[in-house]
Scaffold this active site. Structure first.
Site, PDB file in Angstrom:
ATOM      1  N   CYS A   2     -30.483 -96.539 -33.591  1.00  0.00           N
ATOM      2  CA  CYS A   2     -30.098 -95.173 -33.200  1.00  0.00           C
ATOM      3  C   CYS A   2     -31.036 -94.173 -33.879  1.00  0.00           C
ATOM      4  O   CYS A   2     -31.710 -94.482 -34.845  1.00  0.00           O
ATOM      5  CB  CYS A   2     -28.673 -94.891 -33.659  1.00  0.00           C
ATOM      6  N   ARG A  27     -37.630 -95.455 -30.325  1.00  0.00           N
ATOM      7  CA  ARG A  27     -36.726 -96.381 -31.007  1.00  0.00           C
ATOM      8  C   ARG A  27     -35.810 -97.085 -30.017  1.00  0.00           C
ATOM      9  O   ARG A  27     -35.110 -98.031 -30.386  1.00  0.00           O
ATOM     10  CB  ARG A  27     -35.884 -95.637 -32.046  1.00  0.00           C
ATOM     11  N   TRP A  74     -28.325 -96.542 -29.815  1.00  0.00           N
ATOM     12  CA  TRP A  74     -28.655 -97.916 -29.400  1.00  0.00           C
ATOM     13  C   TRP A  74     -27.349 -98.681 -29.619  1.00  0.00           C
ATOM     14  O   TRP A  74     -26.964 -98.953 -30.768  1.00  0.00           O
ATOM     15  CB  TRP A  74     -29.786 -98.465 -30.256  1.00  0.00           C
ATOM     16  N   ASN A 100     -26.122 -93.909 -37.685  1.00  0.00           N
ATOM     17  CA  ASN A 100     -26.988 -95.042 -37.372  1.00  0.00           C
ATOM     18  C   ASN A 100     -26.618 -96.152 -38.340  1.00  0.00           C
ATOM     19  O   ASN A 100     -26.643 -95.948 -39.553  1.00  0.00           O
ATOM     20  CB  ASN A 100     -28.467 -94.668 -37.538  1.00  0.00           C
ATOM     21  N   GLY A 101     -26.256 -97.319 -37.830  1.00  0.00           N
ATOM     22  CA  GLY A 101     -25.899 -98.437 -38.705  1.00  0.00           C
ATOM     23  C   GLY A 101     -24.678 -99.165 -38.156  1.00  0.00           C
ATOM     24  O   GLY A 101     -24.263 -98.943 -37.022  1.00  0.00           O
ATOM     25  N   GLU A 480     -42.245-122.114 -31.265  1.00  0.00           N
ATOM     26  CA  GLU A 480     -42.257-120.644 -31.326  1.00  0.00           C
ATOM     27  C   GLU A 480     -43.510-120.155 -32.038  1.00  0.00           C
ATOM     28  O   GLU A 480     -44.121-119.176 -31.617  1.00  0.00           O
ATOM     29  CB  GLU A 480     -40.989-120.135 -32.020  1.00  0.00           C
ATOM     30  N   LYS A 484     -46.176-117.521 -30.286  1.00  0.00           N
ATOM     31  CA  LYS A 484     -46.537-116.241 -30.921  1.00  0.00           C
ATOM     32  C   LYS A 484     -48.056-116.075 -30.944  1.00  0.00           C
ATOM     33  O   LYS A 484     -48.611-115.051 -30.596  1.00  0.00           O
ATOM     34  CB  LYS A 484     -46.027-116.191 -32.359  1.00  0.00           C
ATOM     35  N   GLU A 487     -49.649-115.684 -27.255  1.00  0.00           N
ATOM     36  CA  GLU A 487     -49.364-114.502 -26.418  1.00  0.00           C
ATOM     37  C   GLU A 487     -49.991-113.234 -26.976  1.00  0.00           C
ATOM     38  O   GLU A 487     -50.181-112.272 -26.250  1.00  0.00           O
ATOM     39  CB  GLU A 487     -47.863-114.319 -26.213  1.00  0.00           C
ATOM     40  N   HIS A 503     -50.034-140.601 -29.653  1.00  0.00           N
ATOM     41  CA  HIS A 503     -49.913-141.111 -28.275  1.00  0.00           C
ATOM     42  C   HIS A 503     -50.835-140.384 -27.308  1.00  0.00           C
ATOM     43  O   HIS A 503     -50.593-140.364 -26.110  1.00  0.00           O
ATOM     44  CB  HIS A 503     -48.446-141.016 -27.828  1.00  0.00           C
ATOM     45  N   LYS A 603     -42.310-106.827 -21.589  1.00  0.00           N
ATOM     46  CA  LYS A 603     -41.275-107.029 -22.612  1.00  0.00           C
ATOM     47  C   LYS A 603     -40.052-107.707 -21.996  1.00  0.00           C
ATOM     48  O   LYS A 603     -39.454-108.563 -22.607  1.00  0.00           O
ATOM     49  CB  LYS A 603     -40.866-105.705 -23.252  1.00  0.00           C
TER      50      LYS A 603
HETATM   51  C1  AGP Z   1     -41.617-113.804 -26.439  1.00  0.00           C
HETATM   52  O1  AGP Z   1     -42.439-113.254 -27.462  1.00  0.00           O
HETATM   53  C2  AGP Z   1     -41.902-113.188 -25.089  1.00  0.00           C
HETATM   54  N1  AGP Z   1     -41.824-111.787 -25.128  1.00  0.00           N
HETATM   55  C3  AGP Z   1     -41.078-113.866 -23.977  1.00  0.00           C
HETATM   56  O2  AGP Z   1     -41.292-115.248 -24.058  1.00  0.00           O
HETATM   57  C4  AGP Z   1     -39.557-113.616 -24.046  1.00  0.00           C
HETATM   58  O3  AGP Z   1     -39.000-114.290 -25.144  1.00  0.00           O
HETATM   59  C5  AGP Z   1     -38.922-114.156 -22.757  1.00  0.00           C
HETATM   60  O4  AGP Z   1     -39.457-113.426 -21.681  1.00  0.00           O
HETATM   61  C6  AGP Z   1     -37.391-114.049 -22.746  1.00  0.00           C
HETATM   62  O5  AGP Z   1     -37.022-112.705 -22.845  1.00  0.00           O
HETATM   63  P1  AGP Z   1     -35.473-112.364 -23.165  1.00  0.00           P
HETATM   64  O6  AGP Z   1     -35.189-112.935 -24.502  1.00  0.00           O
HETATM   65  O7  AGP Z   1     -35.409-110.868 -23.127  1.00  0.00           O
HETATM   66  O8  AGP Z   1     -34.643-113.009 -22.094  1.00  0.00           O
END
Ligand code: AGP
Length: 608
Positions: A2, A27, A74, A100-101, A480, A484, A487, A503, A603
């Protein structure tokens, strides 16, 4: 997170508040509002939606006072709607509050206030604060706010105005940031510096449990015992762009550094007197015992969290778990029905593949439990149970803090299920809860040691390909870590089960190939030592991520050892991912990549 703003001075408050809130839009928010002192009454105008909707609503109102507070929300507790928007006002209409919190003991305080005759209008935790201040108010607003915050548990940054006080307003904070802008004949409060930069660059930074009495020409600060505190003025020389990132170069780094706080926000309110208490989940023991198999369904980072969740839920709650990519699950005619629980994981709550997978599972009779970061999102609204990750808005495309909190949510679910089914003893249960509560401090320590990671990244940002290997939870974690890196640095990378290398894939290891080994699982430690020797024998450069206790032994075999505090193997992934996030970040920065907005990515993937 927020956004909070406040103003007192000679000018009309409303436009100043709105413009300040616009500087906090980055934010992320879902509703907004202001409260302005108008002669002898408090005028509150608030609504769901963007600031433009608030301006439209304000357009029809006469709001010309010169003291006020404003808020962009938020949502954490309560859907995004007009009633749940801030400011919240007390029953008499004399006190208005923006917050906020997260107030962790708000239910207890709500019951106390309702017993005193206070009537609640919203579903929020914040409204409790407005009524509590009114309950304590006997003519001294600073005293009433002080007495109130001494009863609050959790995090807060507050702005408070009162109908009886035309010459001052009050602010207070604990864990959520709040600054005081010092102007000429006017003063401000804000959650973050960008909101006040056009008015002043001189600020006080409020510390935890400090209360500020703010008038036109004076700001006095007190601690929560009522003693006045002397403050140094801080002069801000940031430009606006860097101020939005609180001085961090990128939102991604800022969000990695928020991990201790957002993990606290996600874990602490759910551990009460040595028990896991999951708000928003209504699955009783009989329903739990009737579940034959759990499916975890998600995309990308959320899917990787699900792979960790599989190991944890099977180990603790002894329920079989299958993890599916949402884009595969929805088309493979899954064998699923009313004896199955489907756990949907999504930061945005809007990923189309995940949403359609949820609908497919629901159509086949499964019960849906979702782990979501956005309150009121499509996935949250269509689920039978929702456990929110209180990570706050995640601006950078590459998910970091959301992943850590998704893991925390999965651990809480596994512990809750295990406790209900009696599949772990009380000792293990309390040990793991203690470990979870220590995690924010562990991550804080990792963040303080970032320079080794930064240095190693500067030596390898030209790599053509980087392999991430691990076994068990470390393999899940490596998925993961590899994503990271890919991407945001555009370097090819693969995550591989350590035992699987021989293998085939080990054929790709040659002189100088960088291999990142995640080694947090004690039971598989020796096996991973063999993997290190295997790849070293082919010329690989090896970076290990492991607990502090393993450093002496691993320094003998690896080229770089990055340590995390000595956390239990079972909860290690929540901490061990942070060095991987930092490594990916620094590699991308060295390559000059657009870290917050990587090419080709969005995103939230709301298209198929
Ligand atoms: C992860 O860094 C990416 N931005 C992407 O893989 C993301 O996790 C995926 O699109 C799922 O998004 P969501 O968690 O909003 O469903």
């Amino acid at each position: 997170m927020c956004g909070i703003v406040g103003y007192i001075g000679e000018k009309t408050a409303a436009p100043i508040l709105i413009n300040a809130l616009k500087k906090l839009e980055y934010r992320g928010y879902d509703s907004a509002g202001i409260a302005v002192f108008n002669k002898d009454e408090l005028k509150v105008v608030k609504c769901k939606g963007r600031l433009a909707a608030l301006e439209e609503k304000l357009g029809n109102e006469v709001v010309d006072g010169n003291i006020g507070i404003g808020h962009t929300r938020w949502a954490t507790h309560g859907e995004p709607n007009d009633i749940n928007s801030h400011p919240h006002i007390s029953n008499s209409g004399s006190i208005a509050v923006v917050h906020n919190g997260i107030i962790e003991n708000y239910m207890k305080l709500k019951k106390f206030l309702e017993a005193k005759g206070y009537v609640f209008a919203s579903d929020t935790d914040t409204e409790v604060i407005a009524h509590l201040i009114e309950y304590h108010y006997k003519g001294d607003l600073v005293k009433a706010v002080t007495e109130s915050i001494n009863e609050l548990e959790g995090s807060y940054a507050l702005g408070v105005i009162c109908r009886d006080c035309s010459d001052q307003f009050v602010a207070a904070r604990k864990d959520s940031p709040l600054i005081i802008g010092l102007g000429q004949g006017e003063n401000f409060i804000a959650s973050d510096i960008p909101a006040i930069l056009e008015h002043t660059r001189d600020i006080y930074i409020l510390e935890d449990k400090e209360i500020a009495a703010i008038s036109r020409n004076n700001v006095r600060i007190y601690n929560n015992y009522g003693a006045e505190v002397k403050k140094e003025v801080m002069h801000v020389n940031w430009d606006v762009a860097s101020a939005e990132k609180s001085g961090f170069e990128h939102f991604m780094l800022k969000e990695i550094f928020e991990e201790p706080k957002v993990l606290k926000n996600t874990i602490n309110p759910r551990i009460k007197e040595d028990n896991v208490v999951l708000d928003g989940i209504n699955i009783n023991v009989d329903e739990l015992n009737s579940i034959e198999k759990i499916f975890i369904v998600a995309c990308g980072t959320a899917y990787h969290a699900g792979v960790v969740g599989k190991y944890i839920i099977e180990k603790l709650a002894k329920i079989p778990v299958e993890v599916d990519l949402a884009s595969e699950f929805r088309y493979r005619d899954p064998l699923i029905g009313n004896r199955n629980l489907v756990i949907i994981i999504s930061q945005s709550g809007e990923t189309i593949d995940t949403l359609f997978a949820l609908r497919e599972a629901k159509k086949r009779g499964a019960k849906i439990l979702s782990i979501v970061n956005v309150v009121g999102s499509s996935i949250a609204r269509e689920s039978d149970n929702v456990l929110y990750t209180w990570a706050g808005p995640e601006i950078a495309v590459a998910s970091t803090k959301a992943y850590n909190t998704q893991l925390a949510a999965l651990y809480l679910i596994a512990l809750d299920f295990a406790s209900k089914k009696g599949t772990i003893d009380a000792n293990t249960h309390s040990k793991l809860m203690e470990e979870l509560k220590q995690l924010p401090d562990s991550i804080e320590k990792i963040l303080q040691e970032k320079k080794d990671i930064q240095k190693f990244a500067s030596q390898h940002y030209n790599a053509k390909s980087i392999f991430y290997i691990g076994r068990g939870l470390d393999y899940a974690l490596s998925m993961e870590g590899s994503l990271k890196l890919k991407e945001i640095s555009y370097i090819h990378s693969e995550a591989y089960a350590g035992g699987e290398l021989k293998h085939g894939t080990i054929a790709l290891i040659e002189d100088g190939t960088l291999v990142v080994c995640s080694m947090t699982q004690d039971a598989l430690f020796e096996k991973m030592i063999s993997n290190i020797k295997e790849v070293k024998a082919r010329g690989a450069v090896v970076m290990v991520i492991t607990q502090e206790r393993n450093k002496p032994e691993l320094q003998k075999v690896a080229d770089m050892v990055i340590t995390i505090p000595d956390v239990d193997s079972l909860v290690a992934p929540i901490a061990a991912i942070t060095p991987m996030q930092l490594f990916a970040y620094y590699v991308a920065v060295h390559k000059g990549c657009d870290v917050d907005k990587p090419r080709n990515l969005a995103k939230s993937v709301t298209v198929e």
